[in-house]
Structures are given as structure tokens and as C-alpha cells.
Design a protein around this motif. Sequence first.
Motif, PDB file in Angstrom:
ATOM      1  N   GLY A 111      17.732 -18.647   8.512  1.00 13.70           N
ATOM      2  CA  GLY A 111      18.542 -17.659   7.817  1.00 13.70           C
ATOM      3  C   GLY A 111      19.863 -17.458   8.527  1.00 13.70           C
ATOM      4  N   TYR A 112      20.756 -16.729   7.862  1.00 12.45           N
ATOM      5  CA  TYR A 112      22.073 -16.446   8.423  1.00 12.45           C
ATOM      6  C   TYR A 112      22.234 -14.933   8.531  1.00 12.45           C
ATOM      7  N   PHE A 113      22.202 -14.434   9.764  1.00 11.92           N
ATOM      8  CA  PHE A 113      22.323 -13.000   9.982  1.00 11.92           C
ATOM      9  C   PHE A 113      22.635 -12.718  11.447  1.00 11.92           C
ATOM     10  N   ASP A 114      22.931 -11.451  11.737  1.00 12.42           N
ATOM     11  CA  ASP A 114      23.197 -11.013  13.104  1.00 12.42           C
ATOM     12  C   ASP A 114      21.854 -10.681  13.765  1.00 12.42           C
ATOM     13  N   GLU A 115      21.456 -11.482  14.730  1.00 17.36           N
ATOM     14  CA  GLU A 115      20.143 -11.314  15.358  1.00 17.36           C
ATOM     15  C   GLU A 115      19.968  -9.937  15.983  1.00 17.36           C
ATOM     16  N   ASN A 116      20.958  -9.472  16.737  1.00 22.84           N
ATOM     17  CA  ASN A 116      20.815  -8.202  17.448  1.00 22.84           C
ATOM     18  C   ASN A 116      20.677  -7.034  16.489  1.00 22.84           C
ATOM     19  N   LEU A 117      21.496  -7.016  15.432  1.00 25.59           N
ATOM     20  CA  LEU A 117      21.441  -5.905  14.488  1.00 25.59           C
ATOM     21  C   LEU A 117      20.109  -5.879  13.748  1.00 25.59           C
ATOM     22  N   ILE A 118      19.662  -7.028  13.268  1.00 26.80           N
ATOM     23  CA  ILE A 118      18.394  -7.077  12.528  1.00 26.80           C
ATOM     24  C   ILE A 118      17.217  -6.834  13.469  1.00 26.80           C
ATOM     25  N   ARG A 119      17.331  -7.277  14.692  1.00 29.84           N
ATOM     26  CA  ARG A 119      16.276  -6.994  15.678  1.00 29.84           C
ATOM     27  C   ARG A 119      16.116  -5.486  15.864  1.00 29.84           C
ATOM     28  N   ASN A 120      17.240  -4.763  15.956  1.00 32.73           N
ATOM     29  CA  ASN A 120      17.175  -3.311  16.114  1.00 32.73           C
ATOM     30  C   ASN A 120      16.478  -2.657  14.923  1.00 32.73           C
ATOM     31  N   VAL A 121      16.810  -3.125  13.723  1.00 28.52           N
ATOM     32  CA  VAL A 121      16.169  -2.573  12.523  1.00 28.52           C
ATOM     33  C   VAL A 121      14.669  -2.829  12.545  1.00 28.52           C
ATOM     34  N   LEU A 122      14.266  -4.068  12.830  1.00 27.87           N
ATOM     35  CA  LEU A 122      12.848  -4.409  12.818  1.00 27.87           C
ATOM     36  C   LEU A 122      12.076  -3.678  13.912  1.00 27.87           C
ATOM     37  N   ASN A 123      12.677  -3.551  15.095  1.00 28.65           N
ATOM     38  CA  ASN A 123      12.014  -2.802  16.167  1.00 28.65           C
ATOM     39  C   ASN A 123      11.773  -1.353  15.758  1.00 28.65           C
ATOM     40  N   ASN A 124      12.756  -0.757  15.092  1.00 28.19           N
ATOM     41  CA  ASN A 124      12.587   0.610  14.615  1.00 28.19           C
ATOM     42  C   ASN A 124      11.487   0.700  13.567  1.00 28.19           C
ATOM     43  N   LEU A 125      11.469  -0.275  12.654  1.00 27.65           N
ATOM     44  CA  LEU A 125      10.462  -0.269  11.594  1.00 27.65           C
ATOM     45  C   LEU A 125       9.055  -0.446  12.162  1.00 27.65           C
ATOM     46  N   VAL A 126       8.912  -1.370  13.098  1.00 23.48           N
ATOM     47  CA  VAL A 126       7.594  -1.586  13.710  1.00 23.48           C
ATOM     48  C   VAL A 126       7.183  -0.353  14.510  1.00 23.48           C
ATOM     49  N   GLY A 127       8.130   0.243  15.242  1.00 21.47           N
ATOM     50  CA  GLY A 127       7.819   1.450  16.002  1.00 21.47           C
ATOM     51  C   GLY A 127       7.352   2.585  15.113  1.00 21.47           C
ATOM     52  N   ASN A 128       8.037   2.786  13.990  1.00 21.55           N
ATOM     53  CA  ASN A 128       7.617   3.820  13.048  1.00 21.55           C
ATOM     54  C   ASN A 128       6.282   3.449  12.400  1.00 21.55           C
ATOM     55  N   GLY A 129       6.110   2.153  12.117  1.00 18.41           N
ATOM     56  CA  GLY A 129       4.858   1.721  11.510  1.00 18.41           C
ATOM     57  C   GLY A 129       3.663   1.984  12.407  1.00 18.41           C
ATOM     58  N   ILE A 130       3.829   1.783  13.706  1.00 17.64           N
ATOM     59  CA  ILE A 130       2.755   2.053  14.656  1.00 17.64           C
ATOM     60  C   ILE A 130       2.347   3.524  14.616  1.00 17.64           C
ATOM     61  N   ARG A 131       3.307   4.388  14.376  1.00 11.80           N
ATOM     62  CA  ARG A 131       3.015   5.828  14.323  1.00 11.80           C
ATOM     63  C   ARG A 131       2.274   6.215  13.051  1.00 11.80           C
ATOM     64  N   TYR A 132       2.573   5.552  11.938  1.00 13.71           N
ATOM     65  CA  TYR A 132       2.084   6.041  10.649  1.00 13.71           C
ATOM     66  C   TYR A 132       0.998   5.188   9.997  1.00 13.71           C
ATOM     67  N   THR A 133       0.772   3.965  10.484  1.00 19.08           N
ATOM     68  CA  THR A 133      -0.271   3.150   9.881  1.00 19.08           C
ATOM     69  C   THR A 133      -1.657   3.614  10.313  1.00 19.08           C
ATOM     70  N   ARG A 134      -2.658   3.097   9.610  1.00 19.26           N
ATOM     71  CA  ARG A 134      -4.028   3.397  10.030  1.00 19.26           C
ATOM     72  C   ARG A 134      -4.429   2.449  11.158  1.00 19.26           C
ATOM     73  N   ASP A 135      -4.374   1.135  10.892  1.00 17.09           N
ATOM     74  CA  ASP A 135      -4.731   0.200  11.959  1.00 17.09           C
ATOM     75  C   ASP A 135      -4.142  -1.196  11.762  1.00 17.09           C
ATOM     76  N   ARG A 136      -3.237  -1.370  10.755  1.00 20.91           N
ATOM     77  CA  ARG A 136      -2.665  -2.692  10.519  1.00 20.91           C
ATOM     78  C   ARG A 136      -1.170  -2.612  10.268  1.00 20.91           C
ATOM     79  N   LEU A 137      -0.454  -3.607  10.781  1.00 20.82           N
ATOM     80  CA  LEU A 137       0.962  -3.800  10.484  1.00 20.82           C
ATOM     81  C   LEU A 137       1.180  -5.282  10.197  1.00 20.82           C
ATOM     82  N   LEU A 138       1.886  -5.566   9.126  1.00 19.91           N
ATOM     83  CA  LEU A 138       2.187  -6.949   8.746  1.00 19.91           C
ATOM     84  C   LEU A 138       3.698  -7.105   8.624  1.00 19.91           C
ATOM     85  N   VAL A 139       4.253  -8.064   9.364  1.00 18.70           N
ATOM     86  CA  VAL A 139       5.683  -8.366   9.312  1.00 18.70           C
ATOM     87  C   VAL A 139       5.850  -9.754   8.711  1.00 18.70           C
ATOM     88  N   THR A 140       6.665  -9.859   7.667  1.00 16.57           N
ATOM     89  CA  THR A 140       6.838 -11.139   6.987  1.00 16.57           C
ATOM     90  C   THR A 140       8.318 -11.441   6.783  1.00 16.57           C
TER      91      THR A 140
END
Length: 222
Positions: A111-140
Motif C-alpha cells: 500500500g501507499y501511506f505514511d507508516e508513522n501516522l497510520i501506526r499511531n492510529v492503529l496503536n490507538n485503536l488496538v489500545g482502545n479495543g483491549i479496553r472494550y473487547t470481551r476477549d478477542r481483537l482482529l486486525v485486518t
Amino acid sequence: MKFYDVLASLIHDMKNSLSMVIHTLDEITADPLSGYDQPARITALQNEAKRLNNNLIELLTLYNIENERISPAIEDVDVANFLAEVMAENRSSAETNHINLTVECDPDLFGYFDENLIRNVLNNLVGNGIRYTRDRLLVTAAQEEGYLVFRVEDNGSGYPERMLTAHSPEGGYGDLAEGRTKLGLYFATMIAEMHRNGEQRGFIRLENGHGLSGGCFSIWLP
């Protein structure tokens, strides 16, 4: 939403995290063995420290965007390797919270994107997901409709209806007292929209029950 609104809300969120960290450290200091007897306390400290770090990254990035001091560095990225790095950064936190964190991506996807910016977004999403999920997180990641689409899905209770219909600056963010989740949406939207290809520009989408039973946050990059 203006930068000073973002700043005020982030300061409030960071103050709460710091209060929790200080309170927990005071308890552990009073009884040093409690940290070993109750590992959940140490895990909570780690989680709040990561939240504070992510808050500061968001704050600095939003400040630079607001003052036009940042522009995306678009590069050709091996998406599978990129996601492997993101997963490695979050694996320990997921395991200590007993969350099954998995990733699905074609090994030949680029893909064509800014790695650092998208990494920050995904890290935030995974961090929030860990707080609110029951026991599974899927990143695709996958190519869809001419876009590179990253998704973070959980099997929690899903997004409330009001968030599904108000997830962009144009749609409004409601009461800032509702806190960090809406600021995370604002942050992700700003980053997505910085990615453009001709008339196309990036965007985010929220839905429930896409692959897992809970919320699904996707970022679409042209």
C-alpha cells in the motif's frame, strides 16, 4: 472542533490516567509485595502508561496538523510486515489482559501511506479495543473498492448508535465531556483525510458485527 477543545479534553483524560497511576503507585509503595501478589495492578499501570503515551502522540500530531507543520510522507509499504510490527508493539498488553489478538493480511499486499501516522492510529485503536473487547481483537488489511482498508474488530458490546451516525468532523462530536473516544475518531479522521489520490481522499467508518460480534473501526486509504 478546534485545537484548544482537543487540548482541554486530552488534558482531562491525561489527568485521570495520572491520578490512577499515582494512586496505584502509592498503594504499591505502602505495600511493595502487593505488586507481586496482584499482577493486575501492574497491568493496569502499563495500560495507563501506554494511554498517556498515545495521548501525547495524538496531541503533538494534532497540533502539527492544526498549524500545517506536518504532511504525510507517502511511501510504498509492505502491509503484512507493517502489521506484524504493530502487533509486536501491542502483543504484551493484549496477553496480560487475556485478549486473543490476531491479524489477517495477504502476505503480498502493498500500500501507499505514511507508516508513522497510520501506526499511531492503529496503536490507538488496538489500545482502545483491549479496553472494550470481551476477549478477542482482529486486525485486518485488504484492498476494497480501490482503497486499502485497515480494520480493527472486537467482540465486545459494539458502538452505540449515536457514534455510528456521528463519526466525522462534519457529523459532529457531541459533548467533549464524553471524552477520549470521540477525540480518537477526530484524530483518525484527520489522519485519513491527509491521504489523497487525485479526487479520492481517505476516510473512516464505524460499524457493528462486521466479522466479529462487536465494533469494527476501519480506515480507508486511497
